[in-house]
Motif scaffolding. Structure first.
Motif, PDB file in Angstrom:
ATOM      1  N   PHE A  96       0.843  -1.199   0.000  1.00 30.04           N
ATOM      2  CA  PHE A  96       0.000   0.000   0.000  1.00 30.04           C
ATOM      3  C   PHE A  96       0.876   1.246   0.000  1.00 30.04           C
ATOM      4  O   PHE A  96       1.996   1.236   0.533  1.00 30.04           O
ATOM      5  CB  PHE A  96      -0.913   0.003   1.227  1.00 30.04           C
ATOM      6  CG  PHE A  96      -1.827  -1.190   1.303  1.00 30.04           C
ATOM      7  CD1 PHE A  96      -3.114  -1.117   0.809  1.00 30.04           C
ATOM      8  CD2 PHE A  96      -1.386  -2.390   1.862  1.00 30.04           C
ATOM      9  CE1 PHE A  96      -3.967  -2.221   0.877  1.00 30.04           C
ATOM     10  CE2 PHE A  96      -2.221  -3.492   1.933  1.00 30.04           C
ATOM     11  CZ  PHE A  96      -3.517  -3.412   1.436  1.00 30.04           C
ATOM     12  N   ASP A  97       0.359   2.337  -0.602  1.00 32.05           N
ATOM     13  CA  ASP A  97       1.120   3.578  -0.601  1.00 32.05           C
ATOM     14  C   ASP A  97       0.839   4.366   0.680  1.00 32.05           C
ATOM     15  O   ASP A  97       0.132   3.896   1.580  1.00 32.05           O
ATOM     16  CB  ASP A  97       0.811   4.416  -1.848  1.00 32.05           C
ATOM     17  CG  ASP A  97      -0.664   4.826  -1.937  1.00 32.05           C
ATOM     18  OD1 ASP A  97      -1.348   4.833  -0.884  1.00 32.05           O
ATOM     19  OD2 ASP A  97      -1.123   5.159  -3.042  1.00 32.05           O
ATOM     20  N   ALA A  98       1.385   5.569   0.776  1.00 31.04           N
ATOM     21  CA  ALA A  98       1.265   6.371   1.990  1.00 31.04           C
ATOM     22  C   ALA A  98      -0.177   6.744   2.316  1.00 31.04           C
ATOM     23  O   ALA A  98      -0.520   6.998   3.470  1.00 31.04           O
ATOM     24  CB  ALA A  98       2.106   7.639   1.862  1.00 31.04           C
ATOM     25  N   THR A  99      -1.030   6.786   1.298  1.00 30.52           N
ATOM     26  CA  THR A  99      -2.435   7.137   1.521  1.00 30.52           C
ATOM     27  C   THR A  99      -3.290   5.924   1.885  1.00 30.52           C
ATOM     28  O   THR A  99      -4.478   6.051   2.172  1.00 30.52           O
ATOM     29  CB  THR A  99      -3.030   7.793   0.269  1.00 30.52           C
ATOM     30  OG1 THR A  99      -3.058   6.831  -0.802  1.00 30.52           O
ATOM     31  CG2 THR A  99      -2.198   8.999  -0.154  1.00 30.52           C
ATOM     32  N   GLY A 100      -2.682   4.758   1.840  1.00 29.91           N
ATOM     33  CA  GLY A 100      -3.412   3.531   2.139  1.00 29.91           C
ATOM     34  C   GLY A 100      -4.004   2.875   0.919  1.00 29.91           C
ATOM     35  O   GLY A 100      -4.706   1.862   1.034  1.00 29.91           O
ATOM     36  N   ALA A 101      -3.723   3.406  -0.268  1.00 30.29           N
ATOM     37  CA  ALA A 101      -4.244   2.816  -1.494  1.00 30.29           C
ATOM     38  C   ALA A 101      -3.439   1.580  -1.868  1.00 30.29           C
ATOM     39  O   ALA A 101      -2.212   1.553  -1.708  1.00 30.29           O
ATOM     40  CB  ALA A 101      -4.200   3.828  -2.634  1.00 30.29           C
ATOM     41  N   LEU A 102      -4.117   0.576  -2.369  1.00 28.04           N
ATOM     42  CA  LEU A 102      -3.458  -0.671  -2.741  1.00 28.04           C
ATOM     43  C   LEU A 102      -2.602  -0.462  -3.984  1.00 28.04           C
ATOM     44  O   LEU A 102      -3.056   0.065  -4.998  1.00 28.04           O
ATOM     45  CB  LEU A 102      -4.510  -1.756  -3.013  1.00 28.04           C
ATOM     46  CG  LEU A 102      -3.978  -3.121  -3.468  1.00 28.04           C
ATOM     47  CD1 LEU A 102      -3.149  -3.770  -2.366  1.00 28.04           C
ATOM     48  CD2 LEU A 102      -5.136  -4.031  -3.869  1.00 28.04           C
ATOM     49  N   VAL A 103      -1.352  -0.869  -3.882  1.00 29.67           N
ATOM     50  CA  VAL A 103      -0.422  -0.779  -5.007  1.00 29.67           C
ATOM     51  C   VAL A 103      -0.292  -2.136  -5.693  1.00 29.67           C
ATOM     52  O   VAL A 103      -0.421  -2.259  -6.906  1.00 29.67           O
ATOM     53  CB  VAL A 103       0.964  -0.285  -4.537  1.00 29.67           C
ATOM     54  CG1 VAL A 103       1.956  -0.292  -5.703  1.00 29.67           C
ATOM     55  CG2 VAL A 103       0.865   1.098  -3.924  1.00 29.67           C
ATOM     56  N   THR A 104      -0.035  -3.156  -4.886  1.00 27.00           N
ATOM     57  CA  THR A 104       0.127  -4.508  -5.421  1.00 27.00           C
ATOM     58  C   THR A 104      -0.594  -5.495  -4.517  1.00 27.00           C
ATOM     59  O   THR A 104      -0.402  -5.478  -3.299  1.00 27.00           O
ATOM     60  CB  THR A 104       1.619  -4.902  -5.499  1.00 27.00           C
ATOM     61  OG1 THR A 104       2.323  -3.911  -6.234  1.00 27.00           O
ATOM     62  CG2 THR A 104       1.777  -6.257  -6.195  1.00 27.00           C
ATOM     63  N   ALA A 105      -1.406  -6.368  -5.098  1.00 27.79           N
ATOM     64  CA  ALA A 105      -2.106  -7.384  -4.318  1.00 27.79           C
ATOM     65  C   ALA A 105      -1.168  -8.529  -3.991  1.00 27.79           C
ATOM     66  O   ALA A 105      -0.135  -8.725  -4.649  1.00 27.79           O
ATOM     67  CB  ALA A 105      -3.319  -7.899  -5.087  1.00 27.79           C
ATOM     68  N   GLY A 106      -1.526  -9.282  -2.972  1.00 28.38           N
ATOM     69  CA  GLY A 106      -0.738 -10.448  -2.616  1.00 28.38           C
ATOM     70  C   GLY A 106      -1.141 -11.660  -3.433  1.00 28.38           C
ATOM     71  O   GLY A 106      -1.833 -11.543  -4.446  1.00 28.38           O
ATOM     72  N   ALA A 107      -0.718 -12.838  -2.984  1.00 30.39           N
ATOM     73  CA  ALA A 107      -0.971 -14.074  -3.730  1.00 30.39           C
ATOM     74  C   ALA A 107      -2.457 -14.370  -3.834  1.00 30.39           C
ATOM     75  O   ALA A 107      -3.227 -14.142  -2.902  1.00 30.39           O
ATOM     76  CB  ALA A 107      -0.253 -15.239  -3.050  1.00 30.39           C
ATOM     77  N   ASN A 108      -2.854 -14.844  -4.989  1.00 31.00           N
ATOM     78  CA  ASN A 108      -4.207 -15.356  -5.221  1.00 31.00           C
ATOM     79  C   ASN A 108      -5.297 -14.305  -5.039  1.00 31.00           C
ATOM     80  O   ASN A 108      -6.442 -14.634  -4.738  1.00 31.00           O
ATOM     81  CB  ASN A 108      -4.488 -16.548  -4.308  1.00 31.00           C
ATOM     82  CG  ASN A 108      -5.442 -17.552  -4.955  1.00 31.00           C
ATOM     83  OD1 ASN A 108      -5.471 -17.698  -6.172  1.00 31.00           O
ATOM     84  ND2 ASN A 108      -6.219 -18.225  -4.133  1.00 31.00           N
ATOM     85  N   GLY A 109      -4.917 -13.017  -5.164  1.00 30.69           N
ATOM     86  CA  GLY A 109      -5.910 -11.953  -5.054  1.00 30.69           C
ATOM     87  C   GLY A 109      -6.119 -11.428  -3.653  1.00 30.69           C
ATOM     88  O   GLY A 109      -6.898 -10.492  -3.456  1.00 30.69           O
TER      89      GLY A 109
END
Length: 494
Positions: A96-109
């Protein structure tokens, strides 16, 4: 340590006597006493006296070692299952970035936040801690060997549950928590295993035996944290997440079969669970539980959280997956050392030293975070893990020594009447106290992830959490010195 155990040990019934715990030998007054160490139907040993040096040298040690080996195996698998989520959540966590937005998901979604990941770890740890209380009572009710078989088979629930739930990222978070909570079944194994093995060994060797039993279980954390990333990689990370649970399905079955065929039940250990309940009346049971929160609670809490901290604090998920297991490994290997040192120096001396080292290591970890120095942080945690392992061994060695001294004091108040019965009663209380103390101590594994979570969310750093831990270690060192080491204390030098 031998001086504290002598009154109870020498008071034990001689080999030719038939203790009250062997009903088959006493039911018929004309029948010959059952021989020490004879394995009867259902693999029950009716008479057991490890304090008898002749019996111990000729047969007792070999029987005790056999039971210890397969107890370690079953406990090892249990600990591994308990801590499976400590490495699985690293792969399931998002970036997640500094604003809490998802940047990259983990395994299997999956895209667990740091707070969610730590909550999963705390849930598994907390359930495991709670289950240690009923697991302790299971040994006197069912027998040590019998309960080892049952507890090993129960591990099929969390392993198969994990294999299923990780493939369904659309499920609500609470479902994930329920499944993760079943991993606590593996954490309960420790209490029953330690309570059982404590009956097999004489006072003079309890520290080493309990240290080996505990270390064999504890090292399951490190093995799981090393093996799981490897099996996750088979078939791709997403599909491989299920492998983390499936890996331990056949191992749980094998450990149950081996326990069924090669372990024994002790009639001395199977009794009214009353002695375990009576152990709760002793203030020392709760004081030792407090100390065990500082040693084992720290070990299991840090073991669960360490890989996640490496990813959250230093954004090094690769380091977490490749080297996060080292903390649990060194902590496990140092546990028998704590037991051995305590056999020679006294558990209280070693415990005070362990808490002081933990405090110093915690201060160094603070500097590592503040300076953004991964090597310094990593090294400080290795020292911290070693000290927790030593402290685990030393606190567990203190328990039978304390109850041995309490038993000798009780026997002295009645002029020696019923000395053998008193010694057996307090031996059983000590075994019960082991389970109670292990349960309370394990709640440290529940609290620690939440403290890290709170510090990270409220202050943006885990430094406040580390500072709190340093203060706790210093307080526990003072408590240990005042009650168990200070000259003039009734339990000095246990």
């Amino acid at each position: 340590m031998s001086t504290t155990a002598t009154p109870a040990a020498t008071a034990a019934a001689p080999p030719s006597a038939t203790p009250a715990s062997a009903p088959s030998a006493s039911a018929d007054p004309a029948a010959a006493p059952v021989e020490l160490g004879v394995v009867g139907p259902g693999r029950w040993i009716e008479r057991w006296d490890p304090q008898d040096e002749g019996f111990w040298a000729s047969r007792g040690r070999a029987i005790a070692r056999r039971n210890l080996v397969f107890s370690i195996l079953a406990e090892h698998i249990g600990f591994s299952v308990w801590m499976l989520w400590s490495i699985v959540v690293v792969s399931m966590s998002g970036t997640f970035d500094a604003t809490g937005a998802l940047v990259t998901a983990g395994a299997n979604g999956w895209a667990l936040t740091a707070g969610q990941a730590l909550t999963v770890l705390a849930t598994a740890s907390g359930v495991g801690a709670a289950l240690r209380i009923p697991y302790t009572f299971a040994v006197p009710i069912f027998g040590g060997r019998n309960w080892t078989v049952v507890s090993a088979l129960l591990l099929l629930v969390p392993t198969l549950g994990l294999a299923w739930v990780v493939q369904h990222p659309e499920l609500p978070f609470w479902v994930l928590l329920v499944v993760a909570g079943t991993a606590g079944l593996g954490g309960g194994n420790f209490a029953s295993s330690m309570a059982n093995i404590s009956f097999f060994y004489p006072e003079r060797e309890k520290g080493w035996a309990l240290g080996l039993n505990a270390a064999g279980g504890n090292i399951g954390v490190a093995v799981a944290q090393k093996a799981v990333p490897l099996v996750i990689g088979l078939g791709g990370v997403a599909a491989g997440l299920s492998n983390a649970g499936l890996l331990y399905v056949p191992l749980a079955i094998v450990s149950a079969v081996l326990a069924y065929r090669l372990m024994d039940n002790l009639r001395e250990a199977k009794a009214d669970p009353g002695p375990t309940a009576r152990a709760t009346r002793h203030l020392h049971t709760w004081l030792m539980a407090l100390l065990y929160i500082g040693t084992f609670g720290s070990f299991i809490g840090y073991s669960a959280a360490f890989p996640t901290l490496l990813k959250v604090v230093f954004e090094r998920g690769d380091i977490a997956l490749a080297y996060g297991f080292l903390g649990a490994l060194v902590g496990s290997l140092s546990r028998p050392l704590g037991g051995r040192l305590s056999d020679r120096l006294g558990g209280s001396v070693v415990t005070v030293g362990a808490f002081l080292v933990m405090a110093v290591a915690g201060l160094v970890a603070v500097v590592g975070v503040q300076e953004r120095s991964l090597p310094l942080f990593f090294a400080s945690f290795m020292a911290l893990f070693v000290a927790t392992g030593v402290g685990n061994g030393s606190t567990y060695r203190m328990i039978p020594a304390i109850f041995s001294r309490l038993g000798a004091r009780e026997a002295g108040t009645d002029g020696g009447a019923g000395t053998a019965e008193t010694a057996l009663e307090f031996k059983r209380r000590a075994a019960g106290a082991v389970g109670i103390i292990s349960a309370v101590g394990a709640f440290g594994g529940f609290v620690i992830p939440f403290v890290y979570k709170y510090a990270k969310e409220e202050y943006g750093s885990i430094v406040p959490a580390l500072q709190v831990y340093v203060g706790v270690f210093l307080v526990l060192a003072v408590v240990t010195w005042a009650v168990y080491l200070r000259r003039g204390a009734t339990m000095a030098k246990v």
